[in-house]
Design an enzyme around this catalytic site. Structure first.
Site, short mmCIF file in Angstrom:
data_model
loop_
_atom_site.label_atom_id
_atom_site.label_comp_id
_atom_site.label_asym_id
_atom_site.label_seq_id
_atom_site.Cartn_x
_atom_site.Cartn_y
_atom_site.Cartn_z
N GLY A 1 -73.50 148.82 -48.08
CA GLY A 1 -74.59 148.71 -49.06
C GLY A 1 -75.94 148.80 -48.39
O GLY A 1 -76.15 148.26 -47.30
N ASP B 1 -76.78 139.86 -48.48
CA ASP B 1 -76.03 138.64 -48.78
C ASP B 1 -76.28 137.50 -47.79
O ASP B 1 -75.93 136.36 -48.07
CB ASP B 1 -74.52 138.93 -48.82
CG ASP B 1 -74.13 139.80 -49.99
OD1 ASP B 1 -74.94 139.90 -50.95
OD2 ASP B 1 -73.03 140.37 -49.97
N GLY C 1 -87.36 127.54 -59.58
CA GLY C 1 -87.36 126.34 -60.41
C GLY C 1 -86.24 126.34 -61.43
O GLY C 1 -86.38 125.78 -62.52
N HIS D 1 -78.16 146.31 -59.33
CA HIS D 1 -78.62 147.03 -58.15
C HIS D 1 -80.14 147.03 -57.97
O HIS D 1 -80.62 147.47 -56.92
CB HIS D 1 -78.10 148.47 -58.18
CG HIS D 1 -76.64 148.56 -57.81
ND1 HIS D 1 -75.64 148.35 -58.73
CD2 HIS D 1 -76.03 148.78 -56.63
CE1 HIS D 1 -74.47 148.47 -58.13
NE2 HIS D 1 -74.67 148.72 -56.86
N ARG E 1 -84.24 129.41 -75.06
CA ARG E 1 -82.90 129.90 -74.77
C ARG E 1 -82.40 129.41 -73.41
O ARG E 1 -83.18 129.01 -72.56
CB ARG E 1 -82.89 131.44 -74.74
CG ARG E 1 -83.02 132.09 -76.11
CD ARG E 1 -83.19 133.58 -75.98
NE ARG E 1 -83.20 134.23 -77.30
CZ ARG E 1 -83.69 135.43 -77.54
NH1 ARG E 1 -84.22 136.13 -76.55
NH2 ARG E 1 -83.65 135.94 -78.75
#
Length: 325
Positions: A14, A131, A189, A255, A166
């Site tokens: 990647g 990652d 946060g 992505h 929401r």
């Protein structure tokens, strides 16, 4: 062992912001120290197929600020076979390359380690993965940029979450490592992070919900590490069933996390490790990953770097818990 005169550089797996800065550093530091540099296009597939080009300083001019990789990248199934590795090695010999610098993540460095063992080739790895899951380096190339991208996206989602009262489940990359989710949750946060290192059951989810909506809170952001079984959609469906009174939405960032101009941190990390890769070859080191730990360039055996148990600081979970009340 033949004297190293020519070094090949590739990006694999990647893409990650900062890979171009690493290519630039390897190329210029290599030339500065008397090596010939060859750029290998499309990762291990390009090495197998002979997509190899002589690189000069001009080839890497003006790329430090660009995301993606000018060398392109790919995930090579053929390289996992002995026949594929043999083709790759034959092309190294054909192009008079004695060393290989691989910029990539766990799978890419595993390929480099296996290749080095099979053909006694000098392979040096640079930690290029968003990652941050490679052992032996505090940060990987692309991680900081990606975390900032996530933060920017979640800040925008927060506006809508608050306006409509929401609950948003935001899915980020990091299937086997929760560094992105946990740290971006703190930076944004968010009320909670659901990560591989901290398995979440029904009671924990209920606790997240209660903490996120108590007092004056009527909106809630939960950052979720991607998972084929337990991603953001899975948790959103559970909330809809178990807490039907809440309005739930899902945002999968996908992505867009990979792209964008690398941050200063990633440009500096890529530059330091790129120069460090050339220094490793000059010192006669083989089959190591170049990392930065406690602000010092370090060399980690590839076999250690690809371990899946990079320490996760569980104190970060406590930090988020206390700040999200």
């Amino acid at each position: 062992m033949a004297k190293i005169k020519t070094i090949g550089v590739m990006t694999s797996g990647g893409d990650a912001p900062g890979m171009n800065a690493a290519i630039r550093a390897v190329t210029r530091a290599g030339i500065c120290n008397g090596f010939n540099i060859k750029g290998i296009y499309r990762g291990y597939d390009g090495l197998i197929n002979g997509e190899i080009k002589d690189f000069t300083t001009e080839n890497v001019s003006g790329i430090i600020m660009s995301g993606g990789t000018i060398l392109k990248t790919a995930r090579s199934k053929e390289f996992m076979t002995k026949a594929g590795m043999q083709k790759a090695y034959d092309n190294m010999v054909k192009h008079d390359m004695q060393a290989l610098i691989v910029i990539g993540g766990n799978g890419s460095l595993t390929g480099a380690m296996n290749f080095a063992r099979e053909f006694d080739v000098c392979c040096i790895g640079l930690p290029g993965t968003i990652d941050n899951d490679l052992f032996g380096t505090d940060s990987t190339i692309g991680y900081d940029t990606t975390m900032n991208t996530i933060m920017d996206c979640v800040d925008r989602i927060r506006d809508t979450a608050q306006s409509h009262e929401r609950i948003f489940f935001v899915e980020v990359m990091g299937r086997d490592a929760g560094f992105l989710a946990q740290n971006s949750a703190i930076a944004c946060g968010a009320e909670a992070a659901i990560i591989p290192e901290d398995s979440t059951n029904v009671d924990q989810l209920a606790r997240f919900m209660e903490r996120g909506i108590r007092k004056s809170k009527k909106s809630c952001i939960v950052i979720v590490s991607e998972s084929p079984k337990c991603g953001a959609l899975y948790y959103a469906d559970r909330v809809k069933k178990e807490f039907p009174e809440f309005d739930v939405r899902v945002s999968i960032l996908g992505h867009l996390q990979r792209g964008g101009r690398p941050t200063a941190h990633d440009r500096i990390l890529a530059s330091r490790t790129g120069v460090g890769a050339i220094e490793a070859i000059l010192q006669g080191q083989r089959n190591v990953m170049v990392g930065v730990r406690n602000n010092e360039v370090v060399y980690v055996p590839l076999s250690e770097a690809i371990r899946s148990d990079k320490p996760f600081d569980r104190k970060l979970i406590k930090v988020l818990d206390e700040l999200s009340i």
